[in-house]
Design a protein around this motif. Structure first.
Motif, PDB file in Angstrom:
ATOM      1  N   GLU A 195      46.565  18.855 115.662  1.00 48.99           N
ATOM      2  CA  GLU A 195      47.561  19.527 115.945  1.00 48.99           C
ATOM      3  C   GLU A 195      47.425  20.836 115.462  1.00 48.99           C
ATOM      4  O   GLU A 195      46.468  21.463 114.901  1.00 48.99           O
ATOM      5  CB  GLU A 195      49.107  19.060 115.437  1.00 48.99           C
ATOM      6  N   ARG A 248      41.742  21.614 120.549  1.00 39.37           N
ATOM      7  CA  ARG A 248      43.097  21.911 121.199  1.00 39.37           C
ATOM      8  C   ARG A 248      44.040  20.535 121.427  1.00 39.37           C
ATOM      9  O   ARG A 248      43.426  19.632 121.175  1.00 39.37           O
ATOM     10  CB  ARG A 248      42.916  22.480 122.688  1.00 39.37           C
ATOM     11  N   THR A 249      45.421  20.976 121.449  1.00 37.07           N
ATOM     12  CA  THR A 249      46.182  19.750 121.907  1.00 37.07           C
ATOM     13  C   THR A 249      47.241  20.230 122.985  1.00 37.07           C
ATOM     14  O   THR A 249      47.626  21.353 122.783  1.00 37.07           O
ATOM     15  CB  THR A 249      46.906  19.273 120.311  1.00 37.07           C
ATOM     16  N   ASN A 250      47.375  19.497 123.780  1.00 36.23           N
ATOM     17  CA  ASN A 250      48.673  19.413 124.593  1.00 36.23           C
ATOM     18  C   ASN A 250      49.361  18.397 124.740  1.00 36.23           C
ATOM     19  O   ASN A 250      49.035  17.214 124.274  1.00 36.23           O
ATOM     20  CB  ASN A 250      48.079  20.127 125.934  1.00 36.23           C
ATOM     21  N   LEU A 251      50.483  18.205 125.427  1.00 32.05           N
ATOM     22  CA  LEU A 251      51.653  17.171 125.557  1.00 32.05           C
ATOM     23  C   LEU A 251      51.503  16.444 126.645  1.00 32.05           C
ATOM     24  O   LEU A 251      52.260  15.688 126.764  1.00 32.05           O
ATOM     25  CB  LEU A 251      53.109  17.705 125.094  1.00 32.05           C
ATOM     26  N   PRO A 289      46.172  18.398 135.904  1.00 33.99           N
ATOM     27  CA  PRO A 289      46.015  20.240 135.826  1.00 33.99           C
ATOM     28  C   PRO A 289      45.690  20.498 134.222  1.00 33.99           C
ATOM     29  O   PRO A 289      44.910  21.431 134.004  1.00 33.99           O
ATOM     30  CB  PRO A 289      47.364  20.399 136.198  1.00 33.99           C
ATOM     31  N   ALA A 290      46.554  20.223 133.427  1.00 31.22           N
ATOM     32  CA  ALA A 290      46.492  20.849 132.145  1.00 31.22           C
ATOM     33  C   ALA A 290      45.277  20.074 131.450  1.00 31.22           C
ATOM     34  O   ALA A 290      44.534  20.979 130.647  1.00 31.22           O
ATOM     35  CB  ALA A 290      47.594  20.217 131.392  1.00 31.22           C
ATOM     36  N   GLU A 304      42.322  22.284 132.753  1.00 32.94           N
ATOM     37  CA  GLU A 304      42.537  23.722 132.401  1.00 32.94           C
ATOM     38  C   GLU A 304      42.041  23.789 130.966  1.00 32.94           C
ATOM     39  O   GLU A 304      41.281  24.655 130.729  1.00 32.94           O
ATOM     40  CB  GLU A 304      44.052  24.204 132.603  1.00 32.94           C
ATOM     41  N   THR A 305      42.714  22.989 130.267  1.00 33.70           N
ATOM     42  CA  THR A 305      42.493  23.006 128.671  1.00 33.70           C
ATOM     43  C   THR A 305      40.994  22.744 128.368  1.00 33.70           C
ATOM     44  O   THR A 305      40.207  23.458 127.687  1.00 33.70           O
ATOM     45  CB  THR A 305      43.171  22.002 127.826  1.00 33.70           C
ATOM     46  N   GLU A 337      38.918  25.888 129.714  1.00 36.67           N
ATOM     47  CA  GLU A 337      39.148  27.157 128.452  1.00 36.67           C
ATOM     48  C   GLU A 337      38.525  26.838 127.322  1.00 36.67           C
ATOM     49  O   GLU A 337      37.844  27.610 126.719  1.00 36.67           O
ATOM     50  CB  GLU A 337      40.800  27.009 128.458  1.00 36.67           C
ATOM     51  N   LEU A 354      52.842  16.917 110.625  1.00 37.41           N
ATOM     52  CA  LEU A 354      52.168  16.044 111.639  1.00 37.41           C
ATOM     53  C   LEU A 354      52.222  16.840 112.995  1.00 37.41           C
ATOM     54  O   LEU A 354      51.632  16.532 113.857  1.00 37.41           O
ATOM     55  CB  LEU A 354      52.646  14.898 111.837  1.00 37.41           C
ATOM     56  N   GLY A 355      52.901  17.878 113.010  1.00 38.20           N
ATOM     57  CA  GLY A 355      52.948  18.575 114.137  1.00 38.20           C
ATOM     58  C   GLY A 355      53.655  18.006 115.529  1.00 38.20           C
ATOM     59  O   GLY A 355      53.437  18.331 116.594  1.00 38.20           O
ATOM     60  N   LYS A 385      46.175  28.862 125.237  1.00 42.21           N
ATOM     61  CA  LYS A 385      44.886  28.527 125.947  1.00 42.21           C
ATOM     62  C   LYS A 385      44.821  27.588 126.963  1.00 42.21           C
ATOM     63  O   LYS A 385      43.939  27.662 127.641  1.00 42.21           O
ATOM     64  CB  LYS A 385      43.982  27.935 124.759  1.00 42.21           C
ATOM     65  N   GLY A 386      46.020  26.726 127.066  1.00 45.67           N
ATOM     66  CA  GLY A 386      46.152  26.120 128.499  1.00 45.67           C
ATOM     67  C   GLY A 386      47.429  25.707 128.810  1.00 45.67           C
ATOM     68  O   GLY A 386      47.919  26.250 129.865  1.00 45.67           O
ATOM     69  N   GLU A 387      48.206  25.240 128.000  1.00 51.78           N
ATOM     70  CA  GLU A 387      49.367  24.584 128.287  1.00 51.78           C
ATOM     71  C   GLU A 387      50.225  25.740 128.659  1.00 51.78           C
ATOM     72  O   GLU A 387      51.273  25.379 129.566  1.00 51.78           O
ATOM     73  CB  GLU A 387      50.028  24.268 127.185  1.00 51.78           C
ATOM     74  N   TYR A 410      51.189  26.086 132.093  1.00 52.02           N
ATOM     75  CA  TYR A 410      51.952  25.320 132.931  1.00 52.02           C
ATOM     76  C   TYR A 410      53.685  25.408 132.343  1.00 52.02           C
ATOM     77  O   TYR A 410      54.603  25.234 133.214  1.00 52.02           O
ATOM     78  CB  TYR A 410      51.671  23.974 132.496  1.00 52.02           C
TER      79      TYR A 410
END
Ligand SMILES: Nc1ncnc2c1ncn2[C@@H]1O[C@H](COP(=O)(O)OP(=O)(O)OP(=O)(O)O)[C@@H](O)[C@H]1O
Ligand SMILES: [Mg+2]
Ligand SMILES: [Zn+2]
Lengths: 337, 351
Positions: free
Chosen positions: A114, A179-182, A255-256, A259-260, A263, B117-118, B342-344, B347
């Motif tokens: 994270e 990287r992390t996304n949700l 999409p995410a 993109e991630t 990137e 833990l984020g 960087k990405g998210e 959106y």
């Protein structure tokens, strides 16, 4: 007391929705990441245990105060409980594979990578009572290591709560390599739930049913088969076609994801970029979505030629990787920690 | 032959990686187990002394009520830290006065696991400096720091709130005086994950315009100490907090994170300002003993956005578009730190 000469290595993948554990005695187990405590005295009598885990906890949920220890939502219910839950579940995961308790336990725990990246100390605190020596690593890194992908590779771990990205370039990955996304499994569940609620306002279903539909029929891109499921309307089971809704929900993470990926890769020099693009590995429960490797590979084409594959065993890829790390680690390192 | 070479190279790579994992974990451990001050004693004493000097300056110039002077021996607390067990109680009469502050500053909340833990909702605390009777710096046209930073803080808040993941809290949303101690308590009460204090600089002797960002730490730079002394006015910290200060300082984890946050914010602010034609200098990120940063237990920084003493800048600060821009740069810096740009972010927001 532990015997100095007897050692047990354990690899643990601590996930939001599922956790798995593997040891070098051959034991290999997984559970859904639920922890539940009896609500009151009566409940304690009924379930007959102080704490329950996984599906057993879920089945008894009416008698229990139940939580997914790493879930975001749990925060509202009080911090202490969720800390306790993490502790309990790790202990349980250790015990599941280490019945033979007189060996020295050396464990590697993989956790979601994270942004604030300061989890290691906490994990360490939580488990120090149950293991003799411990290392914490990021989950996708453990997967990569387990597959022997030490360089020119990218692992994308599509879990429940998060999707974690990690680039391997022959060294331990740093912040810039991750990287992390949700946009992950839970997100798809929510999308599917709302898509279905919209289309079938009279049908009754819940998020668990929806998740089961997803785990059975998930796909992206084009498929020929129909997807028909049974959803009760006014108490009567009715068959519904949910193909469109399923596709839209599953594709909502694309999409995410694209993109991630683009990137993250773009941050490296062109020569390395080209190599990494030829070796993108999908892991985690989300890698089971039918067609996801092909669709991602196609979408990334505009950034140059790519190759995307899925791990063989997403449920255990993380814990087996962690186990491999534990086994490969020189003994002197273990002793120092 | 070649395959043997490749094999060897792979082995070396593998053992490098294993050592990397080990050292990474060791570092985490070491942050708690072995204080940074353990080695390099001379250096640490120098740092401590300068910190101490700064503290004394704060005390003298802050609103500390009883003018109690401190014996030499206590100033040399660098020595004391070597034997933490035997640290004499430094609580004098002053100690009683500031006991409350003391508690607010040092109450040890272990950072909750879920947050580490984020997984948590990120609470971002924005702290517009000064307020009420404390106007902060005042420009030649009469513009007050307290008003400008409040306006910018509000703009920043609404920007960050576009992302559903963040709870954004201001330490003050009105023109009221909020003691530093209360700002610290607010951060704790709201369980802030990061804390950003915003201010405007004032350099009477120099016509230039600068940006600088601070995170808590000792400073042996006189200018910085002087600035700290200005921004610290209103705290009631006493020397009895000294040991705790040092221990907090030792919390390297927070230090590292704070530095990173400072770097993100500073580079976003400076690079964007420069791109948009501002004649502005980059003074970088520095450590400074700001009380408000010390008390907060999570990554925290203090940004001096620009200089109110610069006539041109004061004019610009009076325009809405300039304040809006600054808020945007701050937003970018924060999101960069949170690893989101960087990405998210693409959106989350409709830009
Ligand atoms: N066949 C499938 N198709 C789509 N999704 C699936 C499938 N099987 C499992 N999943 C989803 O994968 C997710 C669980 O994956 P995994 O076990 O990798 O996550 P986790 O490690 O618990 O989560 P995280 O990595 O976010 O902490 C859940 O959202 C689950 O519904
Ligand atoms: Mg996972
Ligand atoms: Zn100020």
């Amino acid at each position: 007391m532990a015997q100095a000469d007897k050692k047990l290595h354990i690899g643990i993948d601590l996930g939001t929705s599922r956790s798995s554990t593997a040891a070098d005695n051959g034991e290999k187990r997984w559970i859904t990441s639920y922890v539940g405590w009896p609500k009151d005295f009566v409940a304690a009598q009924v379930v007959g245990k102080e704490v329950l885990f996984g599906d057993e906890a879920l089945e008894n949920r009416l008698s229990l105060q139940i939580c997914r220890p790493l879930e975001r939502g749990i925060i509202r219910e009080g911090i202490e409980r969720s800390e306790e839950a993490v502790k309990a579940i790790i202990r349980h995961l250790v015990e599941l594979v280490s019945k033979d308790s007189d060996a020295r336990i050396h464990a590697v725990v993989g956790v979601p990578a994270e942004s604030l990246n300061i989890n290691k100390l906490a994990i360490r605190k939580a488990v120090s009572e149950y293991v003799h020596s411990l290392m914490v690593v990021s989950e996708p890194f453990a997967v990569a290591y387990g597959m022997g992908q030490l360089k020119n590779a990218m692992v994308i771990d599509i879990g429940a709560g998060t999707t974690d990205f990690c680039i391997m370039h022959g060294a331990i990955p740093g912040e810039d390599d991750q990287r992390t996304n949700l946009n992950a499994g839970d997100h798809i569940d929510e999308q599917l739930f709302s898509n279905l609620s919209e289309k079938y306002p009279n049908a009754t279903f819940n998020i668990n049913m929806v998740r089961q539909f997803k785990e059975q029929y998930s796909f992206v891109g084009d498929i020929d088969d129909e997807i028909k499921v049974e959803i009760p309307v006014d108490g009567k089971p009715v068959m519904h076609d949910i193909k469109d809704e399923m596709r839209r929900a599953c594709e909502s993470i694309l999409p995410a994801l694209i993109e991630t990926t683009a990137e993250l890769i773009a941050g490296f020099d062109p020569e390395f970029q080209a190599k990494v693009k030829k070796n993108i590995i999908l892991a985690g429960g989300g890698s089971l979505i039918r067609g996801i490797d092909g669709v991602l590979q196609e979408a990334l084409k505009e950034y140059g030629s790519c190759k995307v594959t899925c791990v063989d065993d997403p449920l255990f890829a993380g814990s087996l990787g962690a186990l491999k790390l534990a086994q490969d680690m020189p003994a002197s390192y273990w002793e120092t920690l | 032959m070649i395959s043997v070479l490749i094999e060897r190279r792979n082995l070396r790579m593998k053992s490098n990686i294993l050592r990397g994992v080990f050292e990474d974990n060791l570092r985490v451990l070491g942050r708690r187990a072995a204080p940074r001050w353990g080695t390099g004693f001379t250096l640490s004493r120098k740092l401590l002394l300068s910190l101490c000097t700064a503290v004394v300056m704060v005390l003298i110039h802050g609103s500390f009520p009883s003018h109690q002077w401190f014996p030499e021996s206590q100033i040399r607390a660098g020595l004391l830290y070597r034997q933490p067990v035997g640290v004499p109680d430094l609580r004098g009469p002053a100690g009683a006065l500031s006991g409350e502050v003391f508690q607010a500053l040092t109450e040890n909340q272990e950072v909750p696991l879920w947050r580490l833990l984020g997984m948590g909702v990120k609470t971002i605390m924005i702290d517009p400096g000064h307020g009420g009777r404390d106007s902060g710096a005042i420009g030649t046209r009469g513009t007050m720091e307290k008003d400008l930073v409040l306006d910018i803080a509000r703009r920043l808040k609404s920007k960050l709130e576009v992302y559903d993941d963040y709870r954004v809290v201001l330490t003050r949303d009105e023109d009221v005086q909020v003691p530093l101690k209360e700002r610290v308590e607010l951060a704790q009460r709201h369980q802030a994950d990061i804390f950003i204090s915003i201010h405007l600089n004032y350099l009477p002797q120099k016509p230039i315009n600068i940006i600088e960002t601070f995170y808590f730490g000792p400073s042996d730079d006189v200018k910085t100490s002087r600035l700290a002394e200005k921004e610290n006015a209103g705290s009631e910290i006493g020397l009895n907090n000294f040991k705790e200060m040092v221990e907090k300082l030792n919390d390297e984890l927070r230090l590292v994170e704070s530095r990173e946050l400072a770097v993100s914010i500073q580079s976003s602010l400076y690079n964007s300002s420069r791109k948009h034609g501002s004649d502005i200098f980059d003074y970088g990120t520095k450590q400074a003993p700001f009380v408000v940063l010390l008390g907060v237990d999570v990554p925290s920084v203090l940004v001096e956005l620009s200089c109110l003493s610069n006539v041109e800048e004061e004019k610009k600060l009076n325009t809405e578009s300039h304040r809006e821009n600054i808020a945007r740069y701050l937003e970018t810096g924060i999101l960069d730190y949170l690893g989101r740009n960087k990405g998210e972010a693409l959106y989350g927001a409709s830009r």
